[in-house]
Design an enzyme around this catalytic site. Structure first.
Site, PDB file in Angstrom:
ATOM      1  N   PRO A  31       0.772  -1.239   0.000  1.00 32.19           N
ATOM      2  CA  PRO A  31       0.000   0.000   0.000  1.00 32.19           C
ATOM      3  C   PRO A  31       0.808   1.296   0.000  1.00 32.19           C
ATOM      4  O   PRO A  31       0.228   2.361  -0.193  1.00 32.19           O
ATOM      5  CB  PRO A  31      -0.801  -0.105   1.296  1.00 32.19           C
ATOM      6  CG  PRO A  31       0.022  -0.971   2.190  1.00 32.19           C
ATOM      7  CD  PRO A  31       0.772  -1.914   1.306  1.00 32.19           C
ATOM      8  N   ASP A  54       2.095   0.818 -12.126  1.00 30.30           N
ATOM      9  CA  ASP A  54       0.971   1.732 -11.939  1.00 30.30           C
ATOM     10  C   ASP A  54       1.362   2.933 -11.085  1.00 30.30           C
ATOM     11  O   ASP A  54       2.426   2.968 -10.483  1.00 30.30           O
ATOM     12  CB  ASP A  54      -0.175   0.996 -11.240  1.00 30.30           C
ATOM     13  CG  ASP A  54      -0.950   0.102 -12.187  1.00 30.30           C
ATOM     14  OD1 ASP A  54      -0.747   0.222 -13.407  1.00 30.30           O
ATOM     15  OD2 ASP A  54      -1.747  -0.711 -11.699  1.00 30.30           O
ATOM     16  N   LYS A  76      -2.756   5.387 -13.864  1.00 33.60           N
ATOM     17  CA  LYS A  76      -3.909   6.220 -14.153  1.00 33.60           C
ATOM     18  C   LYS A  76      -4.009   7.320 -13.115  1.00 33.60           C
ATOM     19  O   LYS A  76      -3.557   7.157 -11.982  1.00 33.60           O
ATOM     20  CB  LYS A  76      -5.184   5.398 -14.183  1.00 33.60           C
ATOM     21  CG  LYS A  76      -5.415   4.599 -12.923  1.00 33.60           C
ATOM     22  CD  LYS A  76      -6.757   3.933 -12.954  1.00 33.60           C
ATOM     23  CE  LYS A  76      -7.018   3.195 -11.664  1.00 33.60           C
ATOM     24  NZ  LYS A  76      -8.368   2.738 -11.499  1.00 33.60           N
ATOM     25  N   GLY A 108      -0.802  -2.292  -3.759  1.00 32.60           N
ATOM     26  CA  GLY A 108      -1.583  -3.202  -2.917  1.00 32.60           C
ATOM     27  C   GLY A 108      -1.456  -4.631  -3.388  1.00 32.60           C
ATOM     28  O   GLY A 108      -0.362  -5.136  -3.603  1.00 32.60           O
ATOM     29  N   THR A 137      -2.819  -5.702   0.666  1.00 34.86           N
ATOM     30  CA  THR A 137      -3.836  -4.803   0.128  1.00 34.86           C
ATOM     31  C   THR A 137      -4.037  -3.608   1.070  1.00 34.86           C
ATOM     32  O   THR A 137      -3.760  -3.684   2.275  1.00 34.86           O
ATOM     33  CB  THR A 137      -5.146  -5.580  -0.109  1.00 34.86           C
ATOM     34  OG1 THR A 137      -6.032  -4.758  -0.866  1.00 34.86           O
ATOM     35  CG2 THR A 137      -5.819  -5.989   1.194  1.00 34.86           C
ATOM     36  N   ALA A 138      -4.494  -2.493   0.489  1.00 32.88           N
ATOM     37  CA  ALA A 138      -4.623  -1.256   1.272  1.00 32.88           C
ATOM     38  C   ALA A 138      -5.455  -1.476   2.533  1.00 32.88           C
ATOM     39  O   ALA A 138      -5.127  -0.949   3.602  1.00 32.88           O
ATOM     40  CB  ALA A 138      -5.235  -0.154   0.413  1.00 32.88           C
ATOM     41  N   MET A 189     -11.648   3.423  -3.214  1.00 29.58           N
ATOM     42  CA  MET A 189     -12.038   4.388  -4.257  1.00 29.58           C
ATOM     43  C   MET A 189     -13.368   5.054  -3.909  1.00 29.58           C
ATOM     44  O   MET A 189     -14.158   5.358  -4.801  1.00 29.58           O
ATOM     45  CB  MET A 189     -12.166   3.675  -5.626  1.00 29.58           C
ATOM     46  CG  MET A 189     -10.908   2.957  -6.052  1.00 29.58           C
ATOM     47  SD  MET A 189     -11.131   1.899  -7.497  1.00 29.58           S
ATOM     48  CE  MET A 189     -11.925   0.462  -6.786  1.00 29.58           C
TER      49      MET A 189
HETATM   50  N1  SAH Z   1      -5.049  -3.146  -5.623  1.00 30.42           N
HETATM   51  C1  SAH Z   1      -5.060  -2.100  -4.622  1.00 30.42           C
HETATM   52  C2  SAH Z   1      -6.305  -1.238  -4.731  1.00 30.42           C
HETATM   53  C3  SAH Z   1      -6.407  -0.445  -6.015  1.00 30.42           C
HETATM   54  S1  SAH Z   1      -7.829   0.558  -6.076  1.00 30.42           S
HETATM   55  C4  SAH Z   1      -4.938  -2.729  -3.236  1.00 30.42           C
HETATM   56  O1  SAH Z   1      -5.019  -3.948  -3.098  1.00 30.42           O
HETATM   57  O2  SAH Z   1      -4.726  -1.981  -2.279  1.00 30.42           O
HETATM   58  C5  SAH Z   1      -7.177   2.101  -5.495  1.00 30.42           C
HETATM   59  C6  SAH Z   1      -7.757   2.434  -4.151  1.00 30.42           C
HETATM   60  O3  SAH Z   1      -7.067   1.725  -3.124  1.00 30.42           O
HETATM   61  C7  SAH Z   1      -7.644   3.884  -3.753  1.00 30.42           C
HETATM   62  O4  SAH Z   1      -8.667   4.663  -4.309  1.00 30.42           O
HETATM   63  C8  SAH Z   1      -7.776   3.791  -2.249  1.00 30.42           C
HETATM   64  O5  SAH Z   1      -9.128   3.630  -1.867  1.00 30.42           O
HETATM   65  C9  SAH Z   1      -7.054   2.486  -1.952  1.00 30.42           C
HETATM   66  N2  SAH Z   1      -5.652   2.723  -1.561  1.00 30.42           N
HETATM   67  C10 SAH Z   1      -4.560   2.332  -2.216  1.00 30.42           C
HETATM   68  N3  SAH Z   1      -3.446   2.682  -1.530  1.00 30.42           N
HETATM   69  C11 SAH Z   1      -3.853   3.292  -0.412  1.00 30.42           C
HETATM   70  C12 SAH Z   1      -3.199   3.879   0.708  1.00 30.42           C
HETATM   71  N4  SAH Z   1      -1.863   3.886   0.816  1.00 30.42           N
HETATM   72  N5  SAH Z   1      -3.963   4.420   1.686  1.00 30.42           N
HETATM   73  C13 SAH Z   1      -5.301   4.414   1.609  1.00 30.42           C
HETATM   74  N6  SAH Z   1      -5.981   3.879   0.574  1.00 30.42           N
HETATM   75  C14 SAH Z   1      -5.275   3.324  -0.422  1.00 30.42           C
END
Ligand code: SAH
Length: 262
Positions: A31, A54, A76, A108, A137-138, A189
């Site tokens: 994250p 990404d 993106k 993530g 994941t986040a 998101m």
């Molecule tokens: N595949 C990623 C998610 C991608 S969608 C995962 O597993 O984490 C992108 C969304 O992930 C962002 O809009 C936000 O809601 C969340 N996100 C990603 N990194 C983050 C972070 N460091 N802190 C908080 N939310 C995060």
């Protein structure tokens, strides 16, 4: 950092002596905090000929790649894909067929709102071998750094990860089952949709005083955590910036006691 992977981990990685139609490692970068990359992810990035990455992948992780590696940015901005998904798929196929060790690097975990499955389906169609290296994941990383346990025997017996793009994708979620599930809800998101999300949850029976947290830039030095009841979510969300997660549930109240990072 020099690490020797265990034999079991090595076996599944790219073997340059095996003839094949290319190889792609789909790697989750975690994250934000670069130290949250897995040991396996660390190794395959170092060995990569091509890294297709990404926006949310940190510069420290990109710096692990060799100086000779080709770095291709396909990220993106907010809702706008700078490279269409079909083109990303094609880049992976083309580079793999050139015999390159390709790392597809995502923020993530690639299988949580990461389109990892879609990209792998293309590789299967083209008969290209691949491996999947999971990432934190986040929802797991950001809540850990915010001192918010996703489950807790006194608070929540289940957790749901939900896309905040509820309206945009045209796939409305079953709000009554979500609102009445008694689980911790984590919206990815969801910042722009926070008003809609809160309204739907309250309309379908969730207590408007239910504690919530917004975790911005989770696991990064600049992490911020906002706390509020559900009926103030939209208002508080205006102060937060992307990337951010919305966490709904009484576990978020533990932040006060368990916060260790900020
Ligand atoms: N595949 C990623 C998610 C991608 S969608 C995962 O597993 O984490 C992108 C969304 O992930 C962002 O809009 C936000 O809601 C969340 N996100 C990603 N990194 C983050 C972070 N460091 N802190 C908080 N939310 C995060």
């Amino acid at each position: 950092m020099q690490m020797t992977p265990p034999a079991a981990a090595r076996r599944t990685s790219f073997n340059p002596h095996t003839p094949s139609r290319g190889f792609v490692s789909l790697v989750g970068a975690g994250p934000g905090d670069p130290d949250l990359l897995t040991v396996k992810g660390f190794r395959v990035i170092q060995q990569a000929d091509v890294v297709v990455y990404d926006r949310l992948v940190s510069a420290d992780i990109l710096a692990l790649a060799s100086d000779k590696a080709e770095m291709i940015y396909v990220g993106k901005k907010l809702d706008y894909h700078c490279v269409p998904q079909a083109q990303i798929n094609q880049i992976l196929v083309d580079k793999a067929l050139e015999g390159k060790r390709v790392v597809r690097l995502k923020g993530g975990d690639s299988f949580i709102f990461g389109r990892g499955g879609e990209e792998l389906e293309t590789l299967v169609e083209q008969n290209i071998r691949f491996e999947v290296v999971p990432g934190i994941t986040a929802a797991a990383g950001a809540t850990a750094y915010a001192g918010i346990p996703l489950t807790h025997r006194d608070h929540a017996q289940a957790v749901q990860f939900i896309t905040g793009h509820v309206q945009k994708d045209g796939q409305e979620i079953d709000w009554s089952s979500v609102a009445q599930s008694n689980s911790t809800l984590v919206f990815y998101m969801g910042l722009k949709q926070s008003g809609y999300i809160a309204d739907k949850l309250i309309t379908h029976g969730l207590d408007e005083q239910m504690p919530c947290a917004i975790i911005e830039n989770g696991t990064r030095r600049e992490q911020r955590v906002f706390r509020c009841p559900l009926n103030q979510l939209a208002q508080i969300a205006q102060q937060a910036q992307s990337p951010a997660l919305i966490v709904v549930g009484s576990v978020t109240s533990l932040h006060e006691k368990l916060n260790w990072f900020e």
